[in-house]
Design a protein around this motif. Structure first.
Motif, PDB file in Angstrom:
ATOM      1  N   SER A  95     -50.257 -12.901 -49.189  1.00 31.99           N
ATOM      2  CA  SER A  95     -50.208 -12.909 -47.728  1.00 31.99           C
ATOM      3  C   SER A  95     -48.756 -12.769 -47.240  1.00 31.99           C
ATOM      4  O   SER A  95     -47.813 -13.149 -47.945  1.00 31.99           O
ATOM      5  CB  SER A  95     -50.831 -14.195 -47.181  1.00 31.99           C
ATOM      6  OG  SER A  95     -50.177 -15.333 -47.679  1.00 31.99           O
ATOM      7  N   TRP A 111     -55.781 -13.579 -51.811  1.00 34.46           N
ATOM      8  CA  TRP A 111     -55.397 -13.595 -50.404  1.00 34.46           C
ATOM      9  C   TRP A 111     -54.467 -12.430 -50.116  1.00 34.46           C
ATOM     10  O   TRP A 111     -53.387 -12.318 -50.694  1.00 34.46           O
ATOM     11  CB  TRP A 111     -54.719 -14.908 -50.051  1.00 34.46           C
ATOM     12  CG  TRP A 111     -55.627 -16.100 -50.091  1.00 34.46           C
ATOM     13  CD1 TRP A 111     -56.958 -16.127 -50.372  1.00 34.46           C
ATOM     14  CD2 TRP A 111     -55.247 -17.450 -49.847  1.00 34.46           C
ATOM     15  NE1 TRP A 111     -57.437 -17.413 -50.326  1.00 34.46           N
ATOM     16  CE2 TRP A 111     -56.408 -18.238 -50.000  1.00 34.46           C
ATOM     17  CE3 TRP A 111     -54.047 -18.070 -49.527  1.00 34.46           C
ATOM     18  CZ2 TRP A 111     -56.394 -19.628 -49.822  1.00 34.46           C
ATOM     19  CZ3 TRP A 111     -54.036 -19.440 -49.353  1.00 34.46           C
ATOM     20  CH2 TRP A 111     -55.199 -20.215 -49.492  1.00 34.46           C
ATOM     21  N   ASN A 127     -54.090 -11.598 -46.647  1.00 32.82           N
ATOM     22  CA  ASN A 127     -54.034 -11.705 -45.197  1.00 32.82           C
ATOM     23  C   ASN A 127     -52.623 -11.459 -44.651  1.00 32.82           C
ATOM     24  O   ASN A 127     -51.633 -11.583 -45.367  1.00 32.82           O
ATOM     25  CB  ASN A 127     -54.548 -13.069 -44.738  1.00 32.82           C
ATOM     26  CG  ASN A 127     -53.822 -14.219 -45.385  1.00 32.82           C
ATOM     27  OD1 ASN A 127     -53.879 -14.383 -46.612  1.00 32.82           O
ATOM     28  ND2 ASN A 127     -53.137 -15.019 -44.600  1.00 32.82           N
ATOM     29  N   ASN A 128     -52.577 -11.069 -43.388  1.00 35.37           N
ATOM     30  CA  ASN A 128     -51.320 -10.840 -42.672  1.00 35.37           C
ATOM     31  C   ASN A 128     -50.441  -9.792 -43.344  1.00 35.37           C
ATOM     32  O   ASN A 128     -49.261 -10.018 -43.596  1.00 35.37           O
ATOM     33  CB  ASN A 128     -50.566 -12.156 -42.476  1.00 35.37           C
ATOM     34  CG  ASN A 128     -51.343 -13.115 -41.611  1.00 35.37           C
ATOM     35  OD1 ASN A 128     -52.186 -13.853 -42.094  1.00 35.37           O
ATOM     36  ND2 ASN A 128     -51.097 -13.081 -40.313  1.00 35.37           N
ATOM     37  N   ASP A 176     -59.489 -12.848 -48.898  1.00 40.54           N
ATOM     38  CA  ASP A 176     -58.991 -12.968 -47.530  1.00 40.54           C
ATOM     39  C   ASP A 176     -58.227 -11.702 -47.168  1.00 40.54           C
ATOM     40  O   ASP A 176     -57.152 -11.444 -47.707  1.00 40.54           O
ATOM     41  CB  ASP A 176     -58.087 -14.194 -47.399  1.00 40.54           C
ATOM     42  CG  ASP A 176     -57.648 -14.453 -45.960  1.00 40.54           C
ATOM     43  OD1 ASP A 176     -57.822 -13.567 -45.099  1.00 40.54           O
ATOM     44  OD2 ASP A 176     -57.121 -15.555 -45.705  1.00 40.54           O
ATOM     45  N   LEU A 177     -58.803 -10.909 -46.284  1.00 38.54           N
ATOM     46  CA  LEU A 177     -58.185  -9.675 -45.797  1.00 38.54           C
ATOM     47  C   LEU A 177     -57.936  -9.769 -44.289  1.00 38.54           C
ATOM     48  O   LEU A 177     -57.805  -8.752 -43.606  1.00 38.54           O
ATOM     49  CB  LEU A 177     -59.087  -8.476 -46.104  1.00 38.54           C
ATOM     50  CG  LEU A 177     -59.165  -8.066 -47.567  1.00 38.54           C
ATOM     51  CD1 LEU A 177     -60.392  -7.217 -47.830  1.00 38.54           C
ATOM     52  CD2 LEU A 177     -57.903  -7.336 -47.982  1.00 38.54           C
ATOM     53  N   SER A 178     -57.851 -10.978 -43.776  1.00 39.03           N
ATOM     54  CA  SER A 178     -57.677 -11.162 -42.340  1.00 39.03           C
ATOM     55  C   SER A 178     -56.305 -10.660 -41.880  1.00 39.03           C
ATOM     56  O   SER A 178     -55.350 -10.613 -42.653  1.00 39.03           O
ATOM     57  CB  SER A 178     -57.847 -12.635 -41.969  1.00 39.03           C
ATOM     58  OG  SER A 178     -56.907 -13.448 -42.650  1.00 39.03           O
ATOM     59  N   ASN A 233     -55.138  -7.595 -40.890  1.00 40.09           N
ATOM     60  CA  ASN A 233     -54.651  -6.325 -41.411  1.00 40.09           C
ATOM     61  C   ASN A 233     -55.042  -5.258 -40.397  1.00 40.09           C
ATOM     62  O   ASN A 233     -55.292  -5.586 -39.229  1.00 40.09           O
ATOM     63  CB  ASN A 233     -55.245  -6.050 -42.800  1.00 40.09           C
ATOM     64  CG  ASN A 233     -54.476  -6.751 -43.908  1.00 40.09           C
ATOM     65  OD1 ASN A 233     -53.381  -6.333 -44.264  1.00 40.09           O
ATOM     66  ND2 ASN A 233     -55.033  -7.832 -44.433  1.00 40.09           N
ATOM     67  N   TYR A 259     -62.981 -13.159 -45.592  1.00 40.73           N
ATOM     68  CA  TYR A 259     -62.318 -13.224 -44.289  1.00 40.73           C
ATOM     69  C   TYR A 259     -61.846 -11.833 -43.899  1.00 40.73           C
ATOM     70  O   TYR A 259     -61.018 -11.233 -44.576  1.00 40.73           O
ATOM     71  CB  TYR A 259     -61.109 -14.157 -44.344  1.00 40.73           C
ATOM     72  CG  TYR A 259     -61.442 -15.628 -44.484  1.00 40.73           C
ATOM     73  CD1 TYR A 259     -62.740 -16.119 -44.348  1.00 40.73           C
ATOM     74  CD2 TYR A 259     -60.433 -16.545 -44.755  1.00 40.73           C
ATOM     75  CE1 TYR A 259     -63.018 -17.467 -44.476  1.00 40.73           C
ATOM     76  CE2 TYR A 259     -60.704 -17.900 -44.885  1.00 40.73           C
ATOM     77  CZ  TYR A 259     -61.995 -18.355 -44.733  1.00 40.73           C
ATOM     78  OH  TYR A 259     -62.272 -19.692 -44.861  1.00 40.73           O
ATOM     79  N   ASN A 277     -58.856  -7.760 -37.679  1.00 41.91           N
ATOM     80  CA  ASN A 277     -58.671  -6.382 -38.129  1.00 41.91           C
ATOM     81  C   ASN A 277     -59.055  -5.439 -36.992  1.00 41.91           C
ATOM     82  O   ASN A 277     -59.004  -5.834 -35.825  1.00 41.91           O
ATOM     83  CB  ASN A 277     -59.498  -6.114 -39.399  1.00 41.91           C
ATOM     84  CG  ASN A 277     -58.773  -6.558 -40.655  1.00 41.91           C
ATOM     85  OD1 ASN A 277     -57.858  -5.897 -41.114  1.00 41.91           O
ATOM     86  ND2 ASN A 277     -59.178  -7.700 -41.215  1.00 41.91           N
TER      87      ASN A 277
END
Length: 192
Positions: A19, A55, A57-58, A85-87, A89, A108, A112
């Protein structure tokens, strides 16, 4: 150690955390150092991580090209991934590669750019998916968003960080009956 014992141990391992690394393409993970947490990551003799959580994410990902290949380079048992967790992006769709991880229970995708509510139906093949986030995507603005997701993915117990209640399920079923037309059986035409 049996595969089942390995899975139980790996669940307790810290995530492979990429992340906040400004990752633009999945291949960048190979040359990027994962973030370190309070507990160190365990690695196999081959240098691969022993975890079931990834993770990402971000970052600034807009697709998941080469995801399987890269994850196979980084994890001992990529098929055991349980949490991705791919939140936060720039993903515009739900890549079918995510549907190949049959042990996935937490996904997650919030924050997106997923445009079409129908994308959610791709996830119906994941037998263990229990927790999903999609809020903060354009699809959240579509009428019937929550009901569509709940009737498309009836096994999830947490959606957008909120528990799924019996009332939610009832509302989703009513919404489905009112909004999703059943497919009519096709009649075969017989030759005259």
């Amino acid at each position: 150690m049996s595969k089942r014992d390995h899975m139980d141990t790996a669940v307790q391992e810290p995530p492979l955390d990429y992340s906040f690394r400004s990752i633009h393409v999945i291949q960048d993970m190979v040359n990027e150092e994962p973030r370190t947490g309070l507990r160190p990551l365990k690695h196999s003799k081959s240098g691969k991580s022993v975890t079931q959580s990834l993770w990402l994410n971000n970052n600034v990902l807009n697709d998941l090209k080469d995801f399987n290949q890269v994850v196979s380079k980084l994890l001992v048992h990529p098929e055991n991934l349980a949490w991705i967790d791919l939140s936060f992006n720039d993903l515009t769709s739900i890549d079918p590669v995510l549907t190949t991880f049959f042990n996935l229970s937490v996904l997650y995708l919030h924050g997106n750019s997923i445009q079409h509510l129908g994308e959610v139906s791709k996830l119906a093949v994941l037998p263990r998916l229990r927790s999903l986030t999609l809020h903060g995507n354009p699809i959240e603005e579509e009428k019937g968003y929550r009901q569509y997701v709940l009737c498309t993915l009836p096994r999830i117990t947490t959606f957008d960080f909120s528990g799924v209640t019996k009332a939610d399920r009832t509302t989703a079923e009513v919404w489905k009956r009112m909004n999703i037309k059943p497919r009519k059986p096709r009649l075969k035409r017989t030759g005259l």
